[in-house]
Design an enzyme around this catalytic site. Structure first.
Site, PDB file in Angstrom:
ATOM      1  N   LYS A 100      -9.701   3.589  -1.612  1.00 43.79           N
ATOM      2  CA  LYS A 100      -9.871   2.927  -0.318  1.00 43.79           C
ATOM      3  C   LYS A 100     -11.112   3.429   0.420  1.00 43.79           C
ATOM      4  O   LYS A 100     -11.272   4.621   0.667  1.00 43.79           O
ATOM      5  CB  LYS A 100      -8.613   3.168   0.527  1.00 43.79           C
ATOM      6  CG  LYS A 100      -8.568   2.412   1.846  1.00 43.79           C
ATOM      7  CD  LYS A 100      -7.246   2.704   2.552  1.00 43.79           C
ATOM      8  CE  LYS A 100      -7.113   1.946   3.866  1.00 43.79           C
ATOM      9  NZ  LYS A 100      -5.831   2.284   4.554  1.00 43.79           N
ATOM     10  N   CYS A 131      -5.626  -2.768   2.941  1.00 48.68           N
ATOM     11  CA  CYS A 131      -5.201  -2.714   4.342  1.00 48.68           C
ATOM     12  C   CYS A 131      -6.363  -2.769   5.348  1.00 48.68           C
ATOM     13  O   CYS A 131      -6.904  -3.836   5.599  1.00 48.68           O
ATOM     14  CB  CYS A 131      -4.336  -1.472   4.564  1.00 48.68           C
ATOM     15  SG  CYS A 131      -3.255  -1.572   6.024  1.00 48.68           S
ATOM     16  N   GLU A 191       0.840  -1.203   0.000  1.00 53.72           N
ATOM     17  CA  GLU A 191       0.000   0.000   0.000  1.00 53.72           C
ATOM     18  C   GLU A 191       0.871   1.248   0.000  1.00 53.72           C
ATOM     19  O   GLU A 191       1.941   1.279   0.596  1.00 53.72           O
ATOM     20  CB  GLU A 191      -0.881  -0.016   1.249  1.00 53.72           C
ATOM     21  CG  GLU A 191      -1.748   1.217   1.440  1.00 53.72           C
ATOM     22  CD  GLU A 191      -2.468   1.209   2.776  1.00 53.72           C
ATOM     23  OE1 GLU A 191      -3.456   1.954   2.923  1.00 53.72           O
ATOM     24  OE2 GLU A 191      -2.039   0.471   3.696  1.00 53.72           O
TER      25      GLU A 191
END
Length: 265
Positions: free
Chosen positions: A110, A147, A40
């Site tokens: 995200k 994540c 990431e």
């Protein structure tokens, strides 16, 4: 299909990170992998300068992604990672990018920002508002998560019900009490409860744990890295996926409806 995890420590200077990514892409391609997952926020990072990643954010046509697009032109390797893209004054989105043959074939911003364990990603980053697309790779469908998303089972289930066989998770998992335990438990749970493969790739270095892993549809960790930079390969088997879903038909037996993002109405 043969897949690869490219684990490394993100440097402060984007050119260094671009060179690392190009090297990993070349090695993965030469080894016959069809999918490479990187960590990431790979454009720039400095644990002593939390705002650097957003200040150094680049647009999709910036030099960092241009170099990686050029590197992806050879062969049919699909490379997936996340980077920061400008999104307003002094703000960015944490965008997951899938590259293949010189093109951006998918993008996912995200959804779940890391506002936990005394950190606040939303201070500088805007959240996405769309469920990720699926990407076709080597005859399998790949779902994208980033994540902190792994702590929210609804997203993994939604992607699986949309047709995902494989979930990818570029990450920068921060060290801390029980954090490595959380990482392994969550990765194993998301794979097992959805009877899918999960490729979780973590940044390593002074702040983050590394410990990238691939979990199979019955919760078995079939490949992993330690705390140092590494390029790790594994084979994902369609037969193993079909067998797991036949023996453990949780997707067919579920009683709950398909999860829906709030923004979808």
């Amino acid at each position: 299909m043969k897949v690869a995890m490219g684990q490394f420590a993100v440097a402060r200077e984007w050119r260094q990170n671009a060179a690392t990514c190009r090297s990993l892409m070349r090695q993965a391609h030469e080894a016959g992998a069809v999918l490479l997952v990187l960590p990431e926020a790979i454009l720039a990072a400095d644990i002593n300068d939390p705002g650097l990643a957003v200040r150094e954010a680049q647009p999709l046509d910036g030099p960092f992604l241009t170099q990686l697009r050029q590197a992806s032109q050879e062969g049919a390797l699909t490379t997936i990672f996340s980077m920061h893209i400008p999104d307003g004054p002094q703000r960015a989105v944490n965008a997951q990018i899938a590259l293949r043959q010189g093109e951006i074939i998918a993008r996912y911003d995200k959804l779940h920002l890391y506002d936990a364990f005394a950190m606040q990603e939303s201070k500088r980053v805007n959240a996405g508002n769309r469920v990720p697309p699926l990407v076709d790779v080597g005859g399998m469908k790949v779902g994208m998560m980033t994540c902190y998303d792994i702590r929210f089972p609804e997203l993994a289930r939604r992607l699986t019900l949309d047709g995902a066989d494989v979930l990818v998770l570029p990450s920068a998992w921060v060290r801390g009490p029980l954090k490595e335990h959380h990482w392994e438990v969550l990765a194993t749970a998301r794979a097992l409860e959805n009877t899918c493969y999960l490729i979780a790739v973590g940044e390593c270095g002074a702040r983050n744990i590394g410990n990238s892993m691939i979990v199979d549809p019955l919760g078995v960790i079939i490949a992993r890295a330690a705390e140092e930079p590494a390029l790790v390969f594994a084979e994902l088997e369609a037969q193993r996926l079909a067998s797991a879903r036949q023996r453990l038909p949780v997707l067919a037996n579920r009683r709950f409806a398909r999860p829906q993002l709030d923004a979808e109405g």
